[in-house]
Scaffold this active site. Structure first.
Site, PDB file in Angstrom:
ATOM      1  CB  CYS A   1     -10.920 -38.404  37.494  1.00 15.97           C
ATOM      2  SG  CYS A   1     -10.430 -36.753  37.056  1.00 15.97           S
TER       3      CYS A   1
ATOM      4  CG  HIS B   1      -4.856 -29.331  43.648  1.00 15.61           C
ATOM      5  ND1 HIS B   1      -5.517 -29.013  44.292  1.00 15.61           N
ATOM      6  CD2 HIS B   1      -3.994 -27.876  42.604  1.00 15.61           C
ATOM      7  CE1 HIS B   1      -6.166 -27.559  43.878  1.00 15.61           C
ATOM      8  NE2 HIS B   1      -5.267 -27.397  43.386  1.00 15.61           N
TER       9      HIS B   1
ATOM     10  CG  HIS C   1      -8.849 -27.144  40.317  1.00 20.95           C
ATOM     11  ND1 HIS C   1      -7.116 -26.620  40.133  1.00 20.95           N
ATOM     12  CD2 HIS C   1      -8.665 -27.946  40.882  1.00 20.95           C
ATOM     13  CE1 HIS C   1      -6.628 -27.607  39.883  1.00 20.95           C
ATOM     14  NE2 HIS C   1      -7.463 -28.517  41.063  1.00 20.95           N
TER      15      HIS C   1
ATOM     16  CD  GLU D   1     -14.873 -28.264  42.392  1.00 17.93           C
ATOM     17  OE1 GLU D   1     -16.031 -28.408  42.418  1.00 17.93           O
ATOM     18  OE2 GLU D   1     -14.065 -28.729  42.150  1.00 17.93           O
TER      19      GLU D   1
ATOM     20  CB  SER E   1      -4.728 -33.224  45.577  1.00 19.58           C
ATOM     21  OG  SER E   1      -5.429 -34.589  45.052  1.00 19.58           O
TER      22      SER E   1
ATOM     23  CG  ASN F   1      -9.142 -36.342  44.315  1.00 19.91           C
ATOM     24  OD1 ASN F   1      -8.304 -37.357  44.308  1.00 19.91           O
ATOM     25  ND2 ASN F   1      -9.167 -34.945  43.638  1.00 19.91           N
TER      26      ASN F   1
ATOM     27  CB  SER G   1      -4.646 -35.024  40.302  1.00 16.20           C
ATOM     28  OG  SER G   1      -4.474 -34.889  41.481  1.00 16.20           O
TER      29      SER G   1
END
Length: 333
Positions: free
Chosen positions: A16, A45, A78, A130, A226, A228, A271
């Protein structure tokens, strides 16, 4: 058993804009200042990215006090709490803040609602970097809500002054279920001014939702730390995939996964460099899955500028300020 073998390949997938910015930040810092450049926590990550940057001279540390006084340190995508900035200043460190701008937005929201004396219910995973960083903006006002099952444990000072925020990399569906349950307890719960879950997380989950019911197997490329990436496997299974696995790279694929499998879905976390996806596709082709069909859920064109500290020094040396994609393993635009 099916004779038809095909791969559904998610788009968008992989890097992203926030990850791209963070990785390029470390690459540019190494070019500009020379090795070593210290990075607090993993910049993103992903094991492959971290190992590649380490070979180039990045030194990853857990805490700020591991950085020699006066050295340069990059803060990860993060985000960090104000206390970490204060620690760095006390050690005379040159800091480059690679926090994703979408995470920074949540930090600003936390400060604003804290200034208004709201109780802030931060939906996110306890211990995630985060969440630690966001909580540090207003620890006396923030309560972490780690999923729908923790809603009953929440208490607030004034049910008329409560707002929810969220970690940017969560499952959209689970987050909204958490919000629904919170609102049952606190009917005056205020929504954040804009969506906290990032566009890339939502787009990658949406692609998986479209693909999942047609997949005998979903392969998500990504590291286990990670958030996500882990969520993508969960979303796949929730929306009809018969099986799903998270792999860092192609060598982790196991023969027994493919017995009787016709359609395989492939995607990657936000990532993950594209080269790792290409290696998985090459492995699948060797197993007879040569028919690759794209599944497009959205088009992405977001780009974030490099951190101000780095832009200043690049400009002073006459170096282009334009973000070009990281060269770590290629990148899907």
């Amino acid at each position: 058993m099916t004779d038809t073998k095909r791969v559904l390949l998610a788009a968008p997938r992989g890097y992203c804009a926030g990850v791209d910015r963070a990785v390029v930040t470390v690459e540019k810092a190494l070019e500009l200042y020379g090795a070593p450049v210290y990075v607090r926590k993993e910049i993103v990550h992903n094991k492959h990215v971290v190992q590649t940057l380490a070979r180039r001279g990045a030194i990853f540390v857990e805490e700020t006090d591991e950085v020699p006084e006066g050295a340069t340190v990059v803060f990860s995508a993060h985000g960090v709490s104000p206390a970490v900035h204060e620690e760095a200043q006390a050690r005379s460190l040159t800091t480059i803040d690679a926090t994703c701008p979408l995470v920074t937005k949540v930090h600003r929201e936390a400060r604003r609602f804290a200034d208004g004396d709201y109780d802030i219910l931060l939906i996110g995973h306890e211990g995630h970097e985060e969440v630690i960083g966001t909580s540090g903006e207003a620890p006396e006002h923030i309560t972490i809500v780690d999923g729908p099952e923790h809603v009953d444990q929440v208490s607030v000072r004034d049910p008329a002054k409560v707002v929810w925020l969220s970690q940017t990399t969560l499952s959209v569906d689970e987050t909204m279920e958490t919000v629904r349950r919170l609102r049952e307890r606190f009917p005056q719960l205020l929504d954040p001014p804009s969506d906290d879950i990032c566009y890339a997380t939502q787009n990658r989950q949406q692609a998986v939702k479209i693909m999942a019911q047609d997949c005998d197997l979903m392969i998500v490329v990504g590291s286990r730390n990670s958030s996500n990436s882990v969520r993508l496997v969960e979303v796949a299974l929730e929306h009809g995939a018969r099986a799903g696995h998270l792999v860092d790279e192609a060598v982790e694929l196991r023969d027994e996964w493919f017995a009787g499998v016709g359609t395989i879905g492939v995607t990657s976390g936000a990532s993950v460099p594209e080269i790792l996806v290409r290696e998985v596709l090459a492995d699948l082709a060797g197993r007879g899955y040569v028919d690759v069909q794209p599944v497009v859920a959205a088009q992405e064109s977001v780009l974030f500028a490099l951190p101000n500290e780095l832009r200043r020094d690049l400009k002073a040396r006459g170096v282009s300020l334009e973000i070009t994609p990281s060269d770590i393993g290629g990148h899907l635009r």
